[in-house]
Motif scaffolding. Structure first.
Motif, PDB file in Angstrom:
ATOM      1  N   UNK A  75     -33.343  17.163 -32.125  1.00 58.78           N
ATOM      2  CA  UNK A  75     -32.350  16.389 -32.866  1.00 58.78           C
ATOM      3  C   UNK A  75     -31.784  17.201 -34.026  1.00 58.78           C
ATOM      4  N   UNK A  76     -32.647  17.901 -34.754  1.00 57.98           N
ATOM      5  CA  UNK A  76     -32.179  18.724 -35.874  1.00 57.98           C
ATOM      6  C   UNK A  76     -31.250  19.832 -35.387  1.00 57.98           C
ATOM      7  N   UNK A  77     -31.600  20.456 -34.254  1.00 61.56           N
ATOM      8  CA  UNK A  77     -30.769  21.542 -33.726  1.00 61.56           C
ATOM      9  C   UNK A  77     -29.383  21.023 -33.339  1.00 61.56           C
ATOM     10  N   UNK A  78     -29.334  19.841 -32.715  1.00 59.66           N
ATOM     11  CA  UNK A  78     -28.041  19.279 -32.319  1.00 59.66           C
ATOM     12  C   UNK A  78     -27.209  18.908 -33.541  1.00 59.66           C
ATOM     13  N   UNK A  79     -27.849  18.329 -34.547  1.00 55.26           N
ATOM     14  CA  UNK A  79     -27.118  17.949 -35.757  1.00 55.26           C
ATOM     15  C   UNK A  79     -26.571  19.177 -36.483  1.00 55.26           C
ATOM     16  N   UNK A  80     -27.375  20.233 -36.566  1.00 52.62           N
ATOM     17  CA  UNK A  80     -26.909  21.459 -37.228  1.00 52.62           C
ATOM     18  C   UNK A  80     -25.791  22.110 -36.438  1.00 52.62           C
ATOM     19  N   UNK A  81     -25.868  22.030 -35.099  1.00 54.83           N
ATOM     20  CA  UNK A  81     -24.837  22.650 -34.264  1.00 54.83           C
ATOM     21  C   UNK A  81     -23.505  21.920 -34.357  1.00 54.83           C
ATOM     22  N   UNK A  82     -23.517  20.693 -34.867  1.00 54.27           N
ATOM     23  CA  UNK A  82     -22.280  19.907 -34.954  1.00 54.27           C
ATOM     24  C   UNK A  82     -21.391  20.328 -36.119  1.00 54.27           C
ATOM     25  N   UNK A  83     -21.917  21.119 -37.061  1.00 52.39           N
ATOM     26  CA  UNK A  83     -21.115  21.562 -38.201  1.00 52.39           C
ATOM     27  C   UNK A  83     -20.043  22.545 -37.740  1.00 52.39           C
ATOM     28  N   UNK A  84     -18.806  22.272 -38.130  1.00 51.10           N
ATOM     29  CA  UNK A  84     -17.694  23.107 -37.688  1.00 51.10           C
ATOM     30  C   UNK A  84     -17.679  24.494 -38.290  1.00 51.10           C
ATOM     31  N   UNK A  85     -18.390  24.699 -39.390  1.00 46.67           N
ATOM     32  CA  UNK A  85     -18.363  26.001 -40.058  1.00 46.67           C
ATOM     33  C   UNK A  85     -19.210  27.055 -39.352  1.00 46.67           C
ATOM     34  N   UNK A  86     -20.013  26.660 -38.362  1.00 50.17           N
ATOM     35  CA  UNK A  86     -20.877  27.610 -37.670  1.00 50.17           C
ATOM     36  C   UNK A  86     -20.071  28.487 -36.718  1.00 50.17           C
ATOM     37  N   UNK A  87     -20.537  29.701 -36.528  1.00 46.85           N
ATOM     38  CA  UNK A  87     -19.937  30.568 -35.523  1.00 46.85           C
ATOM     39  C   UNK A  87     -20.370  30.095 -34.138  1.00 46.85           C
ATOM     40  N   UNK A  88     -19.611  30.449 -33.121  1.00 42.28           N
ATOM     41  CA  UNK A  88     -19.973  30.077 -31.756  1.00 42.28           C
ATOM     42  C   UNK A  88     -21.311  30.676 -31.352  1.00 42.28           C
ATOM     43  N   UNK A  89     -21.581  31.867 -31.836  1.00 38.91           N
ATOM     44  CA  UNK A  89     -22.845  32.531 -31.512  1.00 38.91           C
ATOM     45  C   UNK A  89     -24.031  31.748 -32.073  1.00 38.91           C
ATOM     46  N   UNK A  90     -23.922  31.288 -33.323  1.00 36.67           N
ATOM     47  CA  UNK A  90     -24.999  30.533 -33.937  1.00 36.67           C
ATOM     48  C   UNK A  90     -25.132  29.155 -33.283  1.00 36.67           C
ATOM     49  N   UNK A  91     -24.007  28.551 -32.921  1.00 38.00           N
ATOM     50  CA  UNK A  91     -24.057  27.236 -32.269  1.00 38.00           C
ATOM     51  C   UNK A  91     -24.748  27.346 -30.903  1.00 38.00           C
ATOM     52  N   UNK A  92     -24.428  28.373 -30.159  1.00 39.56           N
ATOM     53  CA  UNK A  92     -25.065  28.569 -28.854  1.00 39.56           C
ATOM     54  C   UNK A  92     -26.564  28.830 -29.003  1.00 39.56           C
ATOM     55  N   UNK A  93     -26.935  29.531 -30.063  1.00 38.20           N
ATOM     56  CA  UNK A  93     -28.364  29.773 -30.298  1.00 38.20           C
ATOM     57  C   UNK A  93     -29.094  28.459 -30.561  1.00 38.20           C
ATOM     58  N   UNK A  94     -28.534  27.617 -31.412  1.00 36.38           N
ATOM     59  CA  UNK A  94     -29.173  26.345 -31.746  1.00 36.38           C
ATOM     60  C   UNK A  94     -29.329  25.443 -30.521  1.00 36.38           C
ATOM     61  N   UNK A  95     -28.378  25.540 -29.600  1.00 36.68           N
ATOM     62  CA  UNK A  95     -28.380  24.671 -28.431  1.00 36.68           C
ATOM     63  C   UNK A  95     -29.057  25.299 -27.224  1.00 36.68           C
ATOM     64  N   UNK A  96     -29.801  26.365 -27.453  1.00 30.88           N
ATOM     65  CA  UNK A  96     -30.533  27.026 -26.368  1.00 30.88           C
ATOM     66  C   UNK A  96     -32.009  26.635 -26.448  1.00 30.88           C
ATOM     67  N   UNK A  97     -32.498  25.965 -25.407  1.00 30.33           N
ATOM     68  CA  UNK A  97     -33.903  25.555 -25.333  1.00 30.33           C
ATOM     69  C   UNK A  97     -34.609  26.458 -24.337  1.00 30.33           C
ATOM     70  N   UNK A  98     -35.671  27.113 -24.799  1.00 31.95           N
ATOM     71  CA  UNK A  98     -36.463  27.997 -23.940  1.00 31.95           C
ATOM     72  C   UNK A  98     -37.813  27.351 -23.676  1.00 31.95           C
ATOM     73  N   UNK A  99     -38.170  27.246 -22.403  1.00 32.03           N
ATOM     74  CA  UNK A  99     -39.471  26.716 -21.985  1.00 32.03           C
ATOM     75  C   UNK A  99     -40.279  27.883 -21.428  1.00 32.03           C
TER      76      UNK A  99
END
Length: 361
Positions: A75-99
């Motif tokens: 939930x925290x990662x999704x909320x942080x990724x919603x900020x428009x000021x983030x770069x696409x690279x940082x947004x993609x990192x936040x939304x990447x889940x590794x199992x």
């Protein structure tokens, strides 16, 4: 019957005494209790295999608190990724889940997470849900090594269709704050950015099992847990039995095995209860424990599952929606009470009608 909510931290086999540590109001209370015969079923905990950074940065799949932590992290990662000021690279990192871990636990989590993304997050955060990526990392050449190869291939096909990336023959060398370092089969290394990492790479016995091992080191030579004989007795002892994930035997550390061991040992000890001296003669009074497999099941997402079911002396392999129905039915059957079964079934119906909740405990 007495119940102690405490951690067993030591054992004196000569005096037949256990040391219990209870944590209350930021202080430890030490209690000692005696025993005549002891059954150890402390289970297992996650195994990091000594990989740097796992304890600090990864989420695990073992305790109830782990589930809350994973939900909070996502939930925290999704909320942080919603900020428009983030770069696409940082947004993609936040939304990447590794199992990490391609056994049934890791595969089922990846499948369930895919369902959450496609069924719920696609409605709540449509702009971000399409960017969420799921990657499954496994050190072996394929996932689900204990399953039939046809089911493994079917799982890989479903994962590919669902956009879940499989990285097999890939070993995690280090977990860092925002990246993990992996090593491929050709010994080449790669750094993978992530927002959430889930560690489901294996289990090990809990600390008390190793404490008990140290009391009879000449016999207990396995670092994985307590070596037991065919009657579930801890080797090197006469009055201590063990079962489940804290043991080392010819059987795999599966829930089915632990369940059958518990039922067998209860029947065997109850049958000897009238004569206190007969416990040590369990070999002459009972047949050795024999594990009978009820089959293997794993959910792989999109209301599909895989199943290996025994049929006389053959194994039936099934994959698809029917296997998913069977998986759910078996889950309900294995719960401890009718109340628990109804509660879980009701949750499934509510999820189907209204979707999942992302509220954090």
């Amino acid at each position: 019957m007495q119940f102690f909510e405490a951690e067993c931290t030591d054992i004196d086999m000569g005096r037949k005494q256990l040391t219990l540590t209870q944590t209350a109001e930021e202080s430890n209370v030490i209690t000692q209790i005696g025993y005549d015969h002891l059954v150890v079923g402390v289970g297992g905990t996650y195994n990091t295999f000594g990989t740097p950074g796992v304890e600090k940065y990864a989420c695990f799949l073992k305790e109830m608190n782990d589930a809350s932590k994973i939900r909070r992290r996502l939930k925290d990662a999704i909320e942080r990724a919603s900020f428009g000021s983030l770069s696409n690279e940082e947004r993609d990192r936040l939304l990447h889940v590794v199992v990490v871990g391609g056994g049934p636990t890791g595969v089922e989590f990846a499948g369930e997470l895919h369902d959450l993304v496609t069924e719920d997050l696609a409605k709540w955060v449509p702009g971000l849900s399409q960017r969420i990526r799921i990657t499954l990392v496994e050190a072996l050449p394929n996932v689900l090594p204990s399953f039939d190869k046809k089911l493994v291939r079917y799982t890989e096909q479903i994962f590919e269709k669902n956009g879940i990336q499989l990285r097999t023959s890939t070993r995690v060398k280090e977990v860092r704050d925002k990246t993990l370092v992996v090593q491929h089969a050709d010994h080449g290394e790669e750094e993978i950015p992530y927002g959430t990492i889930i560690w489901a790479a294996g289990i090990r016995a809990r600390e008390f099992a190793h404490t008990l091992r140290a009391k009879v080191p000449e016999v207990q030579t396995s670092g994985r847990g307590l070596i037991i004989d065919d009657y579930l007795r801890v080797k090197g002892t006469r009055d201590i039995w063990a079962l489940g994930d804290c043991t080392v035997s010819k059987n795999a550390p599966l829930a089915q095995v632990a369940s059958q061991q518990g039922k067998w040992l209860a029947r065997a000890l109850n049958g000897l209860a009238q004569d206190a001296n007969a416990f040590e003669q369990i070999e002459s009074q009972s047949k050795p424990f024999t594990y009978a497999s009820n089959g293997s099941l794993a959910y792989i997402g999109s209301e599909k599952a895989i199943a290996e079911l025994p049929w006389f002396r053959k194994q039936i392999t099934v994959g698809g929606p029917f296997a998913s129905v069977f998986w759910k039915a078996y889950c309900l059957w294995e719960l401890s009470s009718v109340r628990s079964s109804l509660s879980v079934a009701t949750d499934w119906v509510k999820r189907a009608l209204f979707g999942r909740t992302m509220s954090v405990d």
